[in-house]
Write a protein that holds these residues in place. Structure first.
Motif, mmCIF file in Angstrom:
data_model
loop_
_atom_site.group_PDB
_atom_site.id
_atom_site.type_symbol
_atom_site.label_atom_id
_atom_site.label_comp_id
_atom_site.label_asym_id
_atom_site.label_seq_id
_atom_site.Cartn_x
_atom_site.Cartn_y
_atom_site.Cartn_z
ATOM 1 N N SER A 255 0.838 -1.198 0.000
ATOM 2 C CA SER A 255 0.000 0.000 0.000
ATOM 3 C C SER A 255 0.875 1.251 0.000
ATOM 4 N N THR A 256 0.368 2.285 -0.646
ATOM 5 C CA THR A 256 1.083 3.556 -0.672
ATOM 6 C C THR A 256 0.090 4.687 -0.877
ATOM 7 N N THR A 257 0.462 5.865 -0.376
ATOM 8 C CA THR A 257 -0.338 7.069 -0.626
ATOM 9 C C THR A 257 0.381 8.018 -1.565
ATOM 10 N N THR A 258 1.554 7.603 -2.054
ATOM 11 C CA THR A 258 2.333 8.498 -2.901
ATOM 12 C C THR A 258 1.756 8.571 -4.315
ATOM 13 N N SER A 259 1.951 9.705 -4.956
ATOM 14 C CA SER A 259 1.633 9.839 -6.380
ATOM 15 C C SER A 259 2.888 10.203 -7.161
ATOM 16 N N ASN A 260 4.036 10.175 -6.483
ATOM 17 C CA ASN A 260 5.309 10.464 -7.133
ATOM 18 C C ASN A 260 5.647 9.339 -8.106
ATOM 19 N N GLU A 261 5.879 9.698 -9.368
ATOM 20 C CA GLU A 261 6.065 8.674 -10.395
ATOM 21 C C GLU A 261 7.322 7.849 -10.167
ATOM 22 N N ALA A 262 8.366 8.462 -9.664
ATOM 23 C CA ALA A 262 9.589 7.709 -9.393
ATOM 24 C C ALA A 262 9.349 6.667 -8.303
ATOM 25 N N GLU A 263 8.604 7.056 -7.278
ATOM 26 C CA GLU A 263 8.317 6.126 -6.190
ATOM 27 C C GLU A 263 7.378 5.007 -6.656
ATOM 28 N N VAL A 264 6.389 5.354 -7.481
ATOM 29 C CA VAL A 264 5.474 4.339 -8.013
ATOM 30 C C VAL A 264 6.242 3.366 -8.907
ATOM 31 N N THR A 265 7.173 3.880 -9.700
ATOM 32 C CA THR A 265 8.003 3.009 -10.546
ATOM 33 C C THR A 265 8.803 2.041 -9.691
ATOM 34 N N ARG A 266 9.369 2.541 -8.603
ATOM 35 C CA ARG A 266 10.146 1.680 -7.713
ATOM 36 C C ARG A 266 9.274 0.597 -7.100
ATOM 37 N N LEU A 267 8.053 0.974 -6.654
ATOM 38 C CA LEU A 267 7.143 0.004 -6.054
ATOM 39 C C LEU A 267 6.767 -1.090 -7.052
ATOM 40 N N LEU A 268 6.474 -0.684 -8.285
ATOM 41 C CA LEU A 268 6.073 -1.670 -9.293
ATOM 42 C C LEU A 268 7.237 -2.592 -9.639
ATOM 43 N N SER A 269 8.435 -2.036 -9.722
ATOM 44 C CA SER A 269 9.609 -2.862 -10.013
ATOM 45 C C SER A 269 9.824 -3.891 -8.921
ATOM 46 N N ASN A 270 9.701 -3.467 -7.670
ATOM 47 C CA ASN A 270 9.851 -4.401 -6.556
ATOM 48 C C ASN A 270 8.744 -5.452 -6.560
ATOM 49 N N ALA A 271 7.522 -5.020 -6.901
ATOM 50 C CA ALA A 271 6.396 -5.958 -6.927
ATOM 51 C C ALA A 271 6.607 -7.038 -7.978
ATOM 52 N N GLY A 272 7.235 -6.671 -9.090
ATOM 53 C CA GLY A 272 7.437 -7.633 -10.169
ATOM 54 C C GLY A 272 8.489 -8.675 -9.887
ATOM 55 N N ARG A 273 9.324 -8.464 -8.865
ATOM 56 C CA ARG A 273 10.383 -9.430 -8.547
ATOM 57 C C ARG A 273 9.778 -10.621 -7.801
ATOM 58 N N GLY A 274 9.758 -11.755 -8.442
ATOM 59 C CA GLY A 274 9.237 -12.959 -7.816
ATOM 60 C C GLY A 274 7.738 -13.144 -7.945
ATOM 61 N N ALA A 275 7.024 -12.169 -8.524
ATOM 62 C CA ALA A 275 5.573 -12.294 -8.693
ATOM 63 C C ALA A 275 5.253 -12.969 -10.019
ATOM 64 N N ASP A 276 4.095 -13.610 -10.062
ATOM 65 C CA ASP A 276 3.584 -14.147 -11.324
ATOM 66 C C ASP A 276 2.556 -13.208 -11.941
ATOM 67 N N ALA A 292 -1.238 7.292 -11.453
ATOM 68 C CA ALA A 292 0.224 7.249 -11.504
ATOM 69 C C ALA A 292 0.743 5.958 -12.123
ATOM 70 N N VAL A 293 0.063 4.828 -11.881
ATOM 71 C CA VAL A 293 0.517 3.556 -12.436
ATOM 72 C C VAL A 293 0.471 3.588 -13.953
ATOM 73 N N SER A 294 -0.635 4.022 -14.525
ATOM 74 C CA SER A 294 -0.762 4.093 -15.990
ATOM 75 C C SER A 294 0.255 5.046 -16.588
ATOM 76 N N SER A 295 0.632 6.067 -15.836
ATOM 77 C CA SER A 295 1.598 7.046 -16.358
ATOM 78 C C SER A 295 2.988 6.452 -16.518
ATOM 79 N N VAL A 296 3.385 5.562 -15.597
ATOM 80 C CA VAL A 296 4.762 5.060 -15.632
ATOM 81 C C VAL A 296 4.919 3.752 -16.395
ATOM 82 N N LEU A 297 3.834 3.033 -16.638
ATOM 83 C CA LEU A 297 3.941 1.719 -17.274
ATOM 84 C C LEU A 297 4.606 1.737 -18.650
ATOM 85 N N PRO A 298 4.312 2.722 -19.532
ATOM 86 C CA PRO A 298 4.942 2.691 -20.849
ATOM 87 C C PRO A 298 6.466 2.706 -20.815
#
Length: 435
Positions: A255-276, A292-298
């Motif tokens: 969970s996060t309350t941030t909308s900072n794109e750099a922080e969201v990118t970091r969270l998604l990268s960490n989430a992808g490690r070991g996840a299916d 924010a998620v849709s903004s950083v995905l591309p």
């Protein structure tokens, strides 16, 4: 002296790199929208089932085996009693009824082998004692503690012979079979303690909660209405986490309350490690602003953003995160829209990851006409009942899928195809179960 100075060269800005689009996108309608079925099938085509692993037999319950399992030897491996009763040698009963009865005494302290003309107590599943080849029911014992027989007993009556279920080398379980306790019991009896299965997919939910300014505004208005406390404002994440756990998969929530794109990118990268599979949920409902998620995905891998002919949940986002191509689904904001998208797209993805076939469709008849949208599939919370042996649905509450109270009263979500005329009474509709 030069009369003219050479004009200073200005480097042209480098063109922005085009986002990587995923290949093979399905066709759209006149409004640029995909059908629900096309979008679902497209997402499933982009993922592969989780790689199989060896797993201890009891832990594999509910999972699909990834190979044919052969009997290593005869099953059962030895002859056992099929019922609770008395074991004896059938040869000692051959004179029964010629002309009189044969009396068999029960030996309370059985020797090995069992003495001919006597019987010993056995339980279903136990080995037949040496010197016996049949089992008679308990109710044949008379008041004198003897078994009186007026006809001979056939050999192996009341017994389960070695190899009577499966012979050595026969297929016990076919590839793709989902293991339940009965199958596991049979495999254990065959001496198998480990199987090759697809493990439960690991799902990481990245939940974007309302930020501080949104929370302050909600609390301000709540106090104006007399409320002293406000909840966590994480209803969407709670709905999706519970729906995911109900599918018996491994779930982690970030969970996060941030909308900072750099922080969201970091969270998604960490989430992808070991996840299916990664699911992104949001409780931030700001009209006209991309989350924010849709903004950083591309910038994180191949992505696909599409409009689907459905309400709610028309805007759908998907990506394969570099470097491991972990699939990520962006769910719409709000519990109702997110649940609809989860049922339409995430559940099929999870079954594909688990190596399972699509679920059988549940259909129920309408108890009254239901309005349609002219060009979009819509969804209605319903309650299910059996009337005259047939499943029938009725609207739950006001039938508003975006209303949490209506969802709380529902058993399922009815899928209402587009059309100009209402759905008539008695028409079967596809329903997605909520419980």
């Amino acid at each position: 002296m030069a009369l003219f100075h050479r004009k200073k060269q200005i480097d042209a800005p480098e063109p922005e790199e085009e986002p990587l689009r995923l290949p093979g996108a399905p066709e759209t309608d006149m409004s640029g929208r995909r059908s629900i079925g096309d979008h679902r099938d497209y997402l499933c085509s982009l993922v592969q089932a989780v790689s199989p692993v060896a797993m201890e037999l009891p832990r594999a319950v509910g999972l699909a085996v990834c190979e044919d399992i052969h009997a290593p030897h005869d099953v059962p491996v030895v002859t056992t009693a099929a019922i609770d009763g008395y074991a004896l040698d059938s040869a000692s009963t051959k004179l029964a009824g010629r002309p009189g009865a044969v009396e068999i005494q029960v030996d309370r302290r059985p020797p090995t082998p069992v003495t001919p003309g006597t019987a010993v107590r056995v339980m279903a599943g136990s080995l037949l004692p040496e010197g016996t080849d049949c089992v008679l029911p308990l109710d044949l014992l008379d008041v004198d503690g003897e078994i009186v027989l007026f006809s001979p007993v056939k050999r192996w009556v009341g017994a389960r012979l070695a190899g009577s279920d499966y012979g050595a080398g026969e297929v016990l379980v076919r590839n793709g079979t989902i293991l339940h306790p009965g199958i596991i019991s049979m495999l254990a009896l065959a001496g198998i303690d480990e199987v090759f299965v697809r493990p439960r997919p690991k799902v990481v939910i990245v939940a974007l909660r309302a930020d501080e300014s949104q929370r302050e505004e909600v609390e301000k208005r709540a106090r104006a209405n007399g409320a002293q406390e406000v909840g966590s404002l994480g209803a969407t994440a709670a709905a999706i986490e519970s729906a995911t756990r109900a599918l018996d998969v491994d779930v982690t929530v970030i969970s996060t309350t941030t909308s900072n794109e750099a922080e969201v990118t970091r969270l998604l990268s960490n989430a992808g490690r070991g996840a299916d599979l990664v699911l992104a949920t949001s409780d931030r409902m700001v009209a006209g602003q991309q989350d924010a998620v849709s903004s950083v995905l591309p910038h994180m891998g191949g992505s696909d953003f599409a409009r689907v002919a459905m309400e709610p949940g028309a805007n759908q986002g998907f990506a394969l995160l570099d470097p491991s191509l972990v699939p990520l689904v962006v769910l719409p904001a709000g519990p109702g829209p997110a649940l609809i998208s989860f049922m339409a797209f995430v559940q099929p993805l999870l079954r594909k990851l688990s190596g399972l076939p699509p679920t059988d469709e549940l259909k129920a008849e309408t108890d009254r006409p239901i309005a349609r949208h002219p060009d979009s599939t819509t969804f209605v919370p319903v309650r299910l009942a059996r009337v005259g042996g047939r499943p029938v649905l009725s609207r739950a509450g006001m039938g508003d899928v975006t209303h949490a109270v209506d969802l709380s009263m529902a058993d399922a979500i009815a899928v209402i195809g587009a059309g100009d005329e209402p759905v008539p009474t008695g028409m079967p509709l596809v329903c997605w179960r909520l419980r």
